[in-house]
Scaffold this motif. Sequence first.
Motif, PDB file in Angstrom:
ATOM      1  N   LEU A 356       0.834  -1.201   0.000  1.00  0.00           N
ATOM      2  CA  LEU A 356       0.000   0.000   0.000  1.00  0.00           C
ATOM      3  C   LEU A 356       0.870   1.253   0.000  1.00  0.00           C
ATOM      4  N   LEU A 357       1.944   1.247   0.795  1.00  0.00           N
ATOM      5  CA  LEU A 357       2.847   2.391   0.823  1.00  0.00           C
ATOM      6  C   LEU A 357       3.533   2.579  -0.524  1.00  0.00           C
ATOM      7  N   ALA A 358       3.814   1.486  -1.229  1.00  0.00           N
ATOM      8  CA  ALA A 358       4.422   1.601  -2.555  1.00  0.00           C
ATOM      9  C   ALA A 358       3.517   2.372  -3.508  1.00  0.00           C
ATOM     10  N   LEU A 414      11.589   9.576  14.683  1.00  0.00           N
ATOM     11  CA  LEU A 414      11.055   9.639  13.313  1.00  0.00           C
ATOM     12  C   LEU A 414      11.550   8.472  12.476  1.00  0.00           C
ATOM     13  N   MET A 415      12.774   8.037  12.727  1.00  0.00           N
ATOM     14  CA  MET A 415      13.340   6.953  11.922  1.00  0.00           C
ATOM     15  C   MET A 415      12.687   5.609  12.208  1.00  0.00           C
ATOM     16  N   LEU A 416      11.859   5.548  13.264  1.00  0.00           N
ATOM     17  CA  LEU A 416      11.121   4.313  13.555  1.00  0.00           C
ATOM     18  C   LEU A 416       9.832   4.202  12.744  1.00  0.00           C
ATOM     19  N   ILE A 417       9.408   5.305  12.118  1.00  0.00           N
ATOM     20  CA  ILE A 417       8.118   5.294  11.404  1.00  0.00           C
ATOM     21  C   ILE A 417       8.082   4.243  10.292  1.00  0.00           C
ATOM     22  N   PRO A 418       9.112   4.134   9.423  1.00  0.00           N
ATOM     23  CA  PRO A 418       9.011   3.137   8.355  1.00  0.00           C
ATOM     24  C   PRO A 418       8.970   1.699   8.841  1.00  0.00           C
ATOM     25  N   LEU A 419       9.344   1.460  10.094  1.00  0.00           N
ATOM     26  CA  LEU A 419       9.372   0.092  10.600  1.00  0.00           C
ATOM     27  C   LEU A 419       8.006  -0.380  11.091  1.00  0.00           C
ATOM     28  N   GLY A 420       7.062   0.543  11.274  1.00  0.00           N
ATOM     29  CA  GLY A 420       5.723   0.154  11.709  1.00  0.00           C
ATOM     30  C   GLY A 420       4.898  -0.393  10.562  1.00  0.00           C
ATOM     31  N   THR A 421       3.868  -1.159  10.911  1.00  0.00           N
ATOM     32  CA  THR A 421       3.017  -1.760   9.876  1.00  0.00           C
ATOM     33  C   THR A 421       1.540  -1.416  10.055  1.00  0.00           C
ATOM     34  N   CYS A 422       1.230  -0.476  10.958  1.00  0.00           N
ATOM     35  CA  CYS A 422      -0.159  -0.050  11.095  1.00  0.00           C
ATOM     36  C   CYS A 422      -0.184   1.435  11.431  1.00  0.00           C
ATOM     37  N   PRO A 423      -1.240   2.153  11.062  1.00  0.00           N
ATOM     38  CA  PRO A 423      -1.282   3.607  11.241  1.00  0.00           C
ATOM     39  C   PRO A 423      -1.088   4.045  12.680  1.00  0.00           C
ATOM     40  N   LEU A 480       8.611  10.052   4.215  1.00  0.00           N
ATOM     41  CA  LEU A 480       7.683  10.565   5.220  1.00  0.00           C
ATOM     42  C   LEU A 480       6.502  11.286   4.580  1.00  0.00           C
ATOM     43  N   VAL A 481       6.715  11.839   3.379  1.00  0.00           N
ATOM     44  CA  VAL A 481       5.607  12.491   2.662  1.00  0.00           C
ATOM     45  C   VAL A 481       4.479  11.489   2.428  1.00  0.00           C
ATOM     46  N   SER A 482       4.833  10.314   1.920  1.00  0.00           N
ATOM     47  CA  SER A 482       3.829   9.286   1.632  1.00  0.00           C
ATOM     48  C   SER A 482       3.277   8.687   2.914  1.00  0.00           C
ATOM     49  N   GLU A 483       4.141   8.497   3.907  1.00  0.00           N
ATOM     50  CA  GLU A 483       3.677   7.937   5.180  1.00  0.00           C
ATOM     51  C   GLU A 483       2.618   8.849   5.800  1.00  0.00           C
ATOM     52  N   CYS A 484       2.877  10.152   5.818  1.00  0.00           N
ATOM     53  CA  CYS A 484       1.920  11.092   6.424  1.00  0.00           C
ATOM     54  C   CYS A 484       0.626  11.159   5.613  1.00  0.00           C
ATOM     55  N   ALA A 485       0.736  11.086   4.286  1.00  0.00           N
ATOM     56  CA  ALA A 485      -0.485  11.099   3.463  1.00  0.00           C
ATOM     57  C   ALA A 485      -1.351   9.882   3.755  1.00  0.00           C
ATOM     58  N   ALA A 486      -0.702   8.726   3.942  1.00  0.00           N
ATOM     59  CA  ALA A 486      -1.463   7.519   4.272  1.00  0.00           C
ATOM     60  C   ALA A 486      -2.070   7.612   5.665  1.00  0.00           C
ATOM     61  N   LEU A 487      -1.299   8.128   6.613  1.00  0.00           N
ATOM     62  CA  LEU A 487      -1.833   8.272   7.972  1.00  0.00           C
ATOM     63  C   LEU A 487      -3.031   9.202   8.008  1.00  0.00           C
ATOM     64  N   GLU A 488      -2.984  10.267   7.228  1.00  0.00           N
ATOM     65  CA  GLU A 488      -4.097  11.213   7.195  1.00  0.00           C
ATOM     66  C   GLU A 488      -5.381  10.540   6.728  1.00  0.00           C
ATOM     67  N   GLU A 489      -5.246   9.531   5.882  1.00  0.00           N
ATOM     68  CA  GLU A 489      -6.424   8.818   5.380  1.00  0.00           C
ATOM     69  C   GLU A 489      -6.977   7.835   6.406  1.00  0.00           C
ATOM     70  N   PHE A 490      -6.088   7.214   7.193  1.00  0.00           N
ATOM     71  CA  PHE A 490      -6.515   6.059   7.968  1.00  0.00           C
ATOM     72  C   PHE A 490      -6.635   6.296   9.469  1.00  0.00           C
ATOM     73  N   ILE A 491      -6.166   7.424   9.999  1.00  0.00           N
ATOM     74  CA  ILE A 491      -6.374   7.644  11.426  1.00  0.00           C
ATOM     75  C   ILE A 491      -7.812   8.094  11.669  1.00  0.00           C
ATOM     76  N   HIS A 492      -8.299   7.864  12.867  1.00  0.00           N
ATOM     77  CA  HIS A 492      -9.693   8.171  13.184  1.00  0.00           C
ATOM     78  C   HIS A 492      -9.925   9.672  13.245  1.00  0.00           C
ATOM     79  N   GLU A 493     -11.168  10.057  12.962  1.00  0.00           N
ATOM     80  CA  GLU A 493     -11.500  11.477  12.960  1.00  0.00           C
ATOM     81  C   GLU A 493     -11.269  12.106  14.338  1.00  0.00           C
ATOM     82  N   GLY A 494     -11.485  11.332  15.403  1.00  0.00           N
ATOM     83  CA  GLY A 494     -11.291  11.877  16.735  1.00  0.00           C
ATOM     84  C   GLY A 494      -9.858  12.273  17.012  1.00  0.00           C
TER      85      GLY A 494
END
Length: 524
Positions: A356-358, A414-423, A480-494
């Motif tokens: 998905l990140l690709a 910040l360098m730990l962000i690519p190692l995670g697999t869920c938002p 990080l540009v793509s990671e943040c764009a994906a997070l913006e889509e999948f984190i909860h509205e709250g």
Amino acid sequence: MFQKLQTTEVRNTKKELTPLEEASLQNQKLKAAYEARLARLNPSQALQKTSLTLSLQRQMMENLVIAKAREETLQRKMEERRLRLQEAANRRFSSNAVLTPEEQEQRAIYAAILEYEQDHEWPRLWKVQLKKNPNDLSLVPKLISHLLSFADHPICQLLKKLQCSVYNRIYPLVSRNAADRRVPRKVTRGLSLSSSLDAEASLAPAPEGPRLRSSQSLHSMFSVQENNKLNLRHSLSSTPLIEDQSPSQPHPLGHSSLPREEPASPLADRESSFEDLEQFLATPPEAWPSGAQAPAGRKACQQEQLKAVVKDIHNAIDRLLSLTLLAFEGLNTAASKDQCVARLEEAFFAPLWTPLLAVYRNVYKTREVALSRSMELYRNTTPSEMGISAKLLPQGSLPRGIGSYPYCAAVQELMLIPLGTCPQKKLDCIVRALRVICECAEEYWGGREGRAQPASAAIGADDLLPILSYVVLKSNLPQLVSECAALEEFIHEGYLIGEEGYCLTSLQSALSYVESLHGLALSK
């Protein structure tokens, strides 16, 4: 990933024998005892031999007749129970005569859940615990983890089916984009995705940042039978999907040194494209060919396809949550729902986040390239040149070596962000990074003033952006540009209106600022 779940299912599931199978085993034991007794008889005892033979035949026939009657009764009761549970499921859903396919499937899965609960004791025990402790949120993650550990549970089966469906939407986008950068290289043996990520998490970060390395994980991502999406097959880590090609065989990627090239099979095309995806993920954005920019029409098409994938993912998680709440009514509170969604997302995204990140990285390729060039141009920029106030910097020079620059601890987060697999885990890394920035600012300012300063007094909103931009530069992670764009889509509205949303927005602002530095350098 899916093959491991299936292997566990086969290992843990004890098959119950049908009455006819039990009768067959009994008859085999009777026959063995009959043959042993015959071996002890003298040749002159022919009458006893005949008597034993007739007795054996009578007992075997009785066993079969009784077993057949038991099996017919069992089948009748099972059918009655199925109809009774189906009626219970129908009462839980709308009584409209016309149902959508999704509603029909949900009703069928709920009926399967009720049938599963008739045969297993643990769901009832969990419901009792939830009823006794309705405010104990620690039970929620334990329950979801326990639920997903049973591969034969209908919700777990639905999870695997939805993962496969989303992957089938992602795969054409990944393979089409990776084909543009196809690099022939030797095909190696596959490793499981989960073991690759675990190994990657244990690696020490390189000086330029922990970019996703080229692993063999994606060779064994999925191998799905086209005619049965529920049949999820996945190669074990010890089994090669494509063996190394011998000199007499054409390589599926097609080397120029070969005298002739034969068409590659669809499986070879799929796996070779994933080799290219690994190469794409491991290649720095500045090394991407400048002539490979997608036309505006194609880029718009990619964005629309990505939106469709995002919508499918949201729908899939909503379906999983809805059925989980139906199965365990004690989870139907606001706090429990949040915990439940977090656990379901963690399980859902684990095998899917890398491909998905690709797709996201291809859509945001232009921005990543600009950010990467800015990071290259300004990698030696000092904190003061980035606009950080002197009061928020340490006094004197820091010792040389790892961590020899200000706010290094925030860079490590910040360098730990690519190692995670869920938002949620990635978002936690961003929140921790900003908290570390505040702690460092408090420490630096307190060192100058001779007394500790509260973080709120040490750093304001105007001070945060320069510091965070400096941290982004030092991380050397254009993805990080793509990671943040994906997070913006999948984190909860709250979360968007809380601390997490503020941290994500601040990081996106810092990324945009660093990205713009490249344009400023060109204009000078």
